[in-house]
Structures are given as C-alpha cells and as structure tokens.
Write a protein that holds these residues in place. Sequence first.
Motif, PDB file in Angstrom:
ATOM      1  N   HIS A 534       0.795  -1.124  -0.047  1.00 10.93           N
ATOM      2  CA  HIS A 534      -0.042   0.055  -0.275  1.00 10.93           C
ATOM      3  C   HIS A 534       0.949   1.368   0.024  1.00 10.93           C
ATOM      4  N   VAL A 535       2.280   1.008   0.105  1.00  5.62           N
ATOM      5  CA  VAL A 535       2.960   2.323  -0.128  1.00  5.62           C
ATOM      6  C   VAL A 535       2.844   3.101  -1.301  1.00  5.62           C
ATOM      7  N   ARG A 536       2.781   2.083  -2.390  1.00  2.00           N
ATOM      8  CA  ARG A 536       2.790   2.447  -3.722  1.00  2.00           C
ATOM      9  C   ARG A 536       1.296   2.461  -4.451  1.00  2.00           C
ATOM     10  N   ALA A 537       0.445   2.276  -3.360  1.00  2.00           N
ATOM     11  CA  ALA A 537      -0.829   2.174  -3.960  1.00  2.00           C
ATOM     12  C   ALA A 537      -1.633   3.495  -4.065  1.00  2.00           C
ATOM     13  N   ARG A 538      -2.344   3.954  -5.214  1.00  2.00           N
ATOM     14  CA  ARG A 538      -3.218   4.949  -5.331  1.00  2.00           C
ATOM     15  C   ARG A 538      -4.352   5.402  -4.606  1.00  2.00           C
ATOM     16  N   ARG A 539      -4.465   6.236  -3.595  1.00  2.00           N
ATOM     17  CA  ARG A 539      -5.477   6.567  -2.901  1.00  2.00           C
ATOM     18  C   ARG A 539      -5.763   8.156  -2.821  1.00  2.00           C
ATOM     19  N   GLN A 540      -7.065   8.457  -2.632  1.00  2.00           N
ATOM     20  CA  GLN A 540      -7.082   9.795  -2.641  1.00  2.00           C
ATOM     21  C   GLN A 540      -6.671  10.435  -1.303  1.00  2.00           C
ATOM     22  N   VAL A 541      -5.990  11.688  -1.506  1.00  2.00           N
ATOM     23  CA  VAL A 541      -5.100  12.128  -0.423  1.00  2.00           C
ATOM     24  C   VAL A 541      -6.097  12.966   0.411  1.00  2.00           C
ATOM     25  N   GLY A 542      -6.934  13.416   0.124  1.00  2.00           N
ATOM     26  CA  GLY A 542      -8.032  14.362   0.995  1.00  2.00           C
ATOM     27  C   GLY A 542      -7.213  15.638   1.411  1.00  2.00           C
ATOM     28  N   SER A 543      -7.239  15.988   2.737  1.00  2.00           N
ATOM     29  CA  SER A 543      -6.719  17.346   3.101  1.00  2.00           C
ATOM     30  C   SER A 543      -5.165  17.422   3.398  1.00  2.00           C
ATOM     31  N   THR A 544      -4.626  16.205   2.939  1.00  2.00           N
ATOM     32  CA  THR A 544      -3.159  16.386   3.010  1.00  2.00           C
ATOM     33  C   THR A 544      -2.602  17.110   1.936  1.00  2.00           C
ATOM     34  N   PHE A 545      -3.226  17.324   1.035  1.00  2.00           N
ATOM     35  CA  PHE A 545      -2.858  18.018  -0.211  1.00  2.00           C
ATOM     36  C   PHE A 545      -3.139  19.460   0.010  1.00  2.00           C
ATOM     37  N   LYS A 546      -3.825  20.058   1.039  1.00  2.00           N
ATOM     38  CA  LYS A 546      -3.930  21.499   1.451  1.00  2.00           C
ATOM     39  C   LYS A 546      -2.694  22.124   1.577  1.00  2.00           C
ATOM     40  N   PRO A 547      -1.975  21.813   2.140  1.00  2.00           N
ATOM     41  CA  PRO A 547      -0.482  22.489   2.466  1.00  2.00           C
ATOM     42  C   PRO A 547       0.008  22.867   1.160  1.00  2.00           C
ATOM     43  N   PHE A 548      -0.100  22.081  -0.198  1.00  2.00           N
ATOM     44  CA  PHE A 548       0.330  22.678  -1.231  1.00  2.00           C
ATOM     45  C   PHE A 548      -0.183  23.893  -1.775  1.00  2.00           C
ATOM     46  N   VAL A 549      -1.503  24.022  -1.393  1.00  2.00           N
ATOM     47  CA  VAL A 549      -2.103  25.021  -1.865  1.00  2.00           C
ATOM     48  C   VAL A 549      -1.581  26.389  -0.951  1.00  2.00           C
ATOM     49  N   TYR A 550      -1.773  26.024   0.441  1.00  2.00           N
ATOM     50  CA  TYR A 550      -1.261  27.135   1.348  1.00  2.00           C
ATOM     51  C   TYR A 550       0.049  27.452   0.971  1.00  2.00           C
ATOM     52  N   SER A 551       1.113  26.598   0.736  1.00  2.00           N
ATOM     53  CA  SER A 551       2.375  27.045   0.269  1.00  2.00           C
ATOM     54  C   SER A 551       2.259  28.207  -0.893  1.00  2.00           C
ATOM     55  N   THR A 552       1.695  27.505  -2.047  1.00  2.00           N
ATOM     56  CA  THR A 552       1.499  28.329  -3.300  1.00  2.00           C
ATOM     57  C   THR A 552       0.961  29.750  -2.916  1.00  2.00           C
ATOM     58  N   ALA A 553      -0.022  29.763  -2.224  1.00  2.00           N
ATOM     59  CA  ALA A 553      -0.713  31.227  -1.665  1.00  2.00           C
ATOM     60  C   ALA A 553       0.384  32.051  -1.138  1.00  2.00           C
ATOM     61  N   ILE A 554       0.847  31.472  -0.127  1.00  2.00           N
ATOM     62  CA  ILE A 554       1.815  32.147   0.685  1.00  2.00           C
ATOM     63  C   ILE A 554       2.882  32.843  -0.230  1.00  2.00           C
ATOM     64  N   ALA A 555       3.422  32.065  -1.070  1.00  2.00           N
ATOM     65  CA  ALA A 555       4.559  32.208  -1.909  1.00  2.00           C
ATOM     66  C   ALA A 555       4.080  33.535  -2.953  1.00  2.00           C
ATOM     67  N   LEU A 556       2.895  33.094  -3.475  1.00  2.00           N
ATOM     68  CA  LEU A 556       2.237  34.235  -4.625  1.00  2.00           C
ATOM     69  C   LEU A 556       1.949  35.179  -4.126  1.00  2.00           C
ATOM     70  N   GLN A 557       1.085  35.444  -2.863  1.00  2.00           N
ATOM     71  CA  GLN A 557       0.429  36.325  -2.267  1.00  2.00           C
ATOM     72  C   GLN A 557       1.188  36.997  -1.017  1.00  2.00           C
ATOM     73  N   GLY A 558       2.148  36.461  -0.486  1.00  2.00           N
ATOM     74  CA  GLY A 558       2.852  36.883   0.922  1.00  2.00           C
ATOM     75  C   GLY A 558       1.899  36.694   1.974  1.00  2.00           C
ATOM     76  N   PHE A 559       1.000  35.935   2.141  1.00  2.00           N
ATOM     77  CA  PHE A 559       0.117  35.795   3.274  1.00  2.00           C
ATOM     78  C   PHE A 559       0.897  35.330   4.499  1.00  2.00           C
ATOM     79  N   SER A 560       0.214  35.908   5.445  1.00  2.00           N
ATOM     80  CA  SER A 560       0.785  35.598   6.700  1.00  2.00           C
ATOM     81  C   SER A 560       0.002  34.695   7.529  1.00  2.00           C
ATOM     82  N   PRO A 561       0.378  33.386   8.198  1.00  2.00           N
ATOM     83  CA  PRO A 561      -0.628  32.538   8.989  1.00  2.00           C
ATOM     84  C   PRO A 561      -1.607  33.120   9.590  1.00  2.00           C
TER      85      PRO A 561
END
Length: 866
Positions: A534-561
């Motif tokens: 199951h390490v190489r099995a594809r499963r839907q990742v849910g909210s673990t993907f959100k930090p990638f969106v947050y990182s992009t937004a922080i870098a693009l917009q300079g958002f503070s936490p």
Amino acid sequence: MQQSLADIRSERQGTHKKLMRWLWIGLILGMLGLLAFFLILSTGDLPSFKDLENPKSELATQIFGDKQDVFGRYYIENRVAMSYDELSPHLVNAVVATEDERFREHSGIDFRALGRVLVKTLLLSQESAGGASTLTQQLAKLLFTEKPGSGLERVMQKFKEWIIALRLERRYTKEEIIAMYLNKFEFINGAYGIQAAAEIYFGKDQKDLTIEEAATLIGMLKNPSLYNPRSRPERTQQRRNVVLGQMMKNDLINQEQFDLYKSRPLDMSNFKRQNQSEGVAPYFRAVLAEDLKRLFKQKEYLKPDGTRYNIYRDGLKVFTTIDPQMQVHAEEAMMKHMKSLQSKFWKHWKGKDPWTYKTDETTDREMEIRKDVLNRLVEGSERYKSLRDKFMGEITHKMTTDIDGLRLWDSDIKRIFEEEENPGYFDRMIKKKFFSKSRADKYRRAMKSEDYAKLKKQWQKLRLRVKNVFKIPVKMTVFAYNDKMQTDTTMSPIDSIKYHRMFMQIGSMSVDPNTGDVKTWIGGINHKYFKYDHVRARRQVGSTFKPFVYSTAIALQGFSPCFKVDDIPYTISPGEGNFYVNKEWTPANSSDKYSKESVTLRDALRKSINSITVYLMKQIRSVNPVIGMVHNMGIDSTAKYSNGRYIVPRVPSIAIGATDLTVFEMTGAYNTFANNGTYIKPVFIKRIEDKNGRVIYNSVPEERQALNPRWNYVMVDMLKHVNSSWYFNKLKTETGGKTGTTNNHVDGWYMGITPNLVVGTWVGGDERWIRFRSLSLGAGGKMARPFFIDFIDALEEDKSLDWDSDARFKRPAGDLGVELDCTVYDELAAEEGAGDEEGDFMFDDLFGDEDLPTTKNDTTEFEIDF
C-alpha cells in the motif's frame, strides 16, 4: 633319459625369463591401458578449466541495511558464499579432523588412505575400513558429478572424482577448497551452505558457533538425513561426539574440553526454517525484488556476457537505506495501532455486513460493483483456479489451439456470452476501445466453433460447482491478531474471502529529509496473508493536499499564517480565472456547516476548513501554480492514467484532495518542508555489487529547490501549529503534520514531519465500503495519526538509536517577510492594514531554477461532477 641338473636349471631359467617378460608386458600394457582410460575419461564429459574456475552454484542475493547488516535474501537455494577468512576456526578444525586428516599433505587423492582401505577391504575382509575420499574429492562430487546408478557407474564416478579433484587442487588453494565445500553442501531443512545451516539450526551467524555446535554441523556432512538434529537428535548427538573425538585426537581440543562438550545436550531451541515472507520489512523486500528485476532489464546493467542478472541465483549484494532497528519499531507501532483499530472496526460493524450494507445514498450501481469485486476475488482464489482447470482446462486448451490468437480467460468467456445475449455488444466495446476488432473476430470464430456448445456446457457446470463449493463451511486457517498471527476455524470459502477483505490496511514510509534515504517501509498488516503493497497504491489524499495550496498562496500573495478569512461558502464559477470549469463549484466543509467567523490561515489549516482553502485557490486564480508546486516537490504532474487522464487533474477540486497519490509520492513531497524547501527524491537502493564485489549500480541523488526557504519555513510553522494539540504531549521531538480524510471516511491519512524524519501514513480498507461510518472513528486523526505518535515515541525511547529529540526545523536567517506572531500581526493589521498587499513574490522564489510544467487548457479535462 634322465635330464641333467644343468638342463633342468636352464629350462627353469627360460621359463622364468618368459614369465618376467610377460609380467613386464602386462604391467606396461596395464599402465598404458590405465593411462588411456584416464585420457579417455579426461576428454569426456568432465568439467573444463573454465568450469572449474566458475563452478555453478546458486547463490542467494543479500539485502543489507544502512549499517551493513543483512536483513533479507532472495533465493531458490538460501546459500551465501563465505570466504575462508570468514569461516569459524571451529568449523575448519572440525571438518579437517573428521573428513580428511591429511588434507594439507595430499594433492587431491590420499594414496595412503586408499591403500589402507584396499588392504583392509580386499585382504583382511573388514566390512568397515574407513573412507578414502578426500575433501577435494567430496567437493568434486558435489560440484560436477551426479548420483550413480549401477555398480559400474559408481566405479566410473570414483575415477572421475579423482581427475576432477586433481584439477581442483591445481586451480584452488587448500583454504578455498574448504570454503567451497562448506558453502556447497546441503544441510537439508532449507539450509544450503554453512551460513544458512548455522542460522536455521542455531539461529546465529556461523562465525558465532560454539565448538559443539560446529561439531554438530560437521557431523551432518556424513549423511544429513541420517544425522538430522530435528528428527534424529540422539543419533546426531552421537555423531557430534565422534567429531569431537576426532578433534581431540588431532590435538585441537584437550580431554577436559572433550568431556565438557560431550556432556552438553543437543540444543535445537533456536531452530527455525527460513521463509522469504518472514523477517523484517517483508513488503519492502517484495517491492525491492520487482524494482531490481526492472533495473536489470536495462542494457547498462546487464552482465558482461550480455545476459540479465538473476536475483535468486547470482549472489548479488544490495545495499539499501533501510534501518532495520527503526523498521522493527515501525512494525511494532503498526501492530499495536492496527490491532486496536481493527477491534473498533469489528465492534462498529457488529450485526452488519459492509458487503451488503446500504444507505439512502447507496446506488444500485455501487451494489453491483461490490458484487463484481467479490466475484473477481473468488475467481482469483486458488480454490477457484483448481475447479476451473478441472471443468474448463480441456475445452479451452482445444479451442485456443484450434483458433490461433484466441484467448479464453473468464473475462473473455463472459464477453462472448454477452454478445450472444445482446447482439452488437462487441461493436459497442470496440467503439469505446475496450478491446480491438481483431480480438472480437477471434471471439466470433469461437462462437461458430463446433466446440462452442461444449464450452457453454462446461462453463455452466463450473459456475454451479463453484456456487456450491464456496458456500460449504470447511476447516481452514485465517489471519488473526494473536501471537501466531493466524487461527484455525471453520468457515465457508466465500466468507473467508469477505473476512480477509474486511481488515483495515496500512501503508507507511519514513524518509530522512536531509538525505532522501528511505528508513522504514510498511506495506500492509501481514505479508503472509496480504501481499498487496500500500505504499505505492494510489488513494485519494484528502486534506493532506492542502499544504501545497497554502504554500503556493503564501509564496504568490505573501500571506501571513495570521491572515484572517471568513468561513463562508466560496464559489469558483465558469469563466473565473484560469480554472476552465463548466459549472459552479462550491464545496462544503466536512461538517456541512460554516462558522461565518473570521479564521486565521493557521487555524483554518489546523481545523482543515475547506472553505478557506477554496478562498486561497480563488486568490491564486489557476490550478497551474499549485500543479507546478507539487511537480517540483516530486509529484509528476505530467503522469497520466491509461485512459489519458492526468493523475493530478487540472481542476480546482485538487485543493481539497481530489486526486489519487501514493504514500511514496506524498512522503517525498512533505520531505521538502522538513528540508528547508529543497526536494530530494526518496531512494532506497544505494549500491549493488555482484558476487565478486564489482559495483554494478550506484544511486545518483536527485534534488532541487522547490520552495524558497522563507516561504517554506512559514509553511513549517503552520504545520507545527497543526500539531499543537494534546495528542503530541508525550513527544519531545519537534513535529508538524497534516491529517487527511476522504469522502465517507474511506481513506485516513497523516503526514508527519520532524527535523530528522518524515513519516507518511495511509490507513483504510482495500474496498471503498470497508470503512467506518462515522467521522469520529474514520478521520485521519483517528486512523493514521496514532501510528505516527507511537512510532516517534518508540524512537525517542530507544537509547541505542542516534535519535535527536532536541533537533529543530531550520529557520532561515533574516526577515521572513511575513509575521508569524499573530498578536503582533493583529496590532500591525490594525495600524497599517497588514496582509492586504501582495508579497514580494518572484517566480524563482517559488519554483527555484526549475521550469513550470506546461499544461494544456483543454476544457474537456475539467468537467466536474460533485
């Protein structure tokens, strides 16, 4: 007339001369005949000099951990070659004293011992005159001669052994011959060679054998079946004492030692047959085997003669990054957590069957899918395959032989019957590209065959038989969480399939963020019963993907936490930004409720509020920057499924995890956060050597700056805030992380980071309906996070590990450009309206020197159906 004395003497002298002449002739002819005999033998089917220099022996491939310790092997014969210098002196002394006392004095044939045997056997008629075969002859017999049949063949073999022994002595040193002999001998019970014998019979390395243990194994050389320590301990002990006696006779031990060792009982308490599915990291070893096979298909990794390496025969040494000690802790933490979780699962489903359970939202199509899956599991079982061969083997063999290119798997037969029942089915499937016209033509020929009626008849018989057999309860052994990891029970085959499929599974991998070295790998709960990794099995990742969106937004917009966003519904509409949606998309929060209050980004991530993530995606105005981000963090954004769709879809729903990724990919991506924004591709093979120590493969590190260290630390600070709950109180290590839960609690994730280890974990059922029915039980925080905490806690408690609980995440020097202290941020916001302006973003800050992957804005790829 009486002969004179002189005549008689003369006659006798003549006779004597004739006799001597014939004796010399006979001796010369005999010697010439013997010479001719040996010349003929030597030019026959004896091994060549090349064969002698490269004797055939199937050697196990050894798997080494990060500290050069062997933790697994691949083999047909579990044989590991030991050099003479590596051999225990006890073994060397015992084998020479017992098998060939004059080993270092002869050149392959011991003529003194041979003469002794001939005199005692032929002249004195003694039944037991001792053996005359030298160690070299015994090695020759093991390497190059087969077991003879008749008495004449035995005599011929003996002569062959002499010739081979002489050749071996010319090619190898005495020390090499001893090592080759002990490596080649089969000690039965799966013990091929002395190293495997020591491990199987005494549970230790051969170099650690005691004198009496060494004597036991050397005693088996005479006849391993007769002197089998497991089945004939008394006889084996007697033989061991004979070996000890020979060692005393040759002054290798004294009388006192002999009496001591002789008095000791034969200890077989550590005996254990070796199984390739047992031992540490079984899922990793299975995955590694497949990767090695793929690697050795590549031209640059072929043998010098152009053939492929065989991991089961060629005695390779594979040096991996796995830490066996950490792996043991991971497996223990896994077992503790998954056993507890499974107990909750059984209680949760008591009186209900997940395979037939329905809610108001369950569609007829979903119930059909469950039925189809169960049928496929039945058809994949050994019991079914046996029945199929019995009923269908003959007719399918005949038809596939008569019709060239015809395939008659179960799926093919079902297609043929579907066409018969619903004409035009083939044409529809061809149009949808499910199979080719050529295949359909073969199917049609089968339907016109004179054997088609028999095929249908046998198929019906098979289905009826299967239906009956799989419903009848039988005695069987099934998986269970106990000391033996299995239990005996009575159950129908169909129920056993459903039972095993109802176990919650796990996939977890840990990586050193500073090197990319994979340290632990858990592919499931038990490799013996559940082979799927199951390490190489594809499963839907849910909210673990959100930090990638947050990182992009922080870098693009300079958002503070500390930047605040209202928790209200947000909609992405057709024509908005570069999203290319064809209808409005307004995802709800997991609770279907909105607080309608302002929430800081750090709290929004901690609470995993969907609406805030959608808000950030709207600010980014396209999925492309997010896709570019994850691409640079090791998730290949260009990868597609076989149907042509992107694995990471070009849709805004990826913001809340609507994509299927692997634990391997996710752990590699989160590795970036723990490594100051630098992505290092996870690796688990460091180096591969052939049996002679020649390096045939070296890993090459792959790394790149994926995120500016300033923005990366802002993200790390937010992930640390996510872990600021009481769950982590018992840990001394600084941690950050993110949970993930998919629709209907099908998948539970936890991505945990520390300064020295990143741990990605997925937990769920192999089928979507094998799940908890409530968020309180099925959330990632309940299904996956406890494993991370128990694992890190175990690493902290193990003082023998080089684990630094005081390590901290790297904070870049200078001003980060955003405020992390929310108290200060609120004061600045009140005074200056902080957070309203864009940050000083530069494209290189986000993506480093890597190019943003190009994406095609094809609106057909962005159809969304929620």
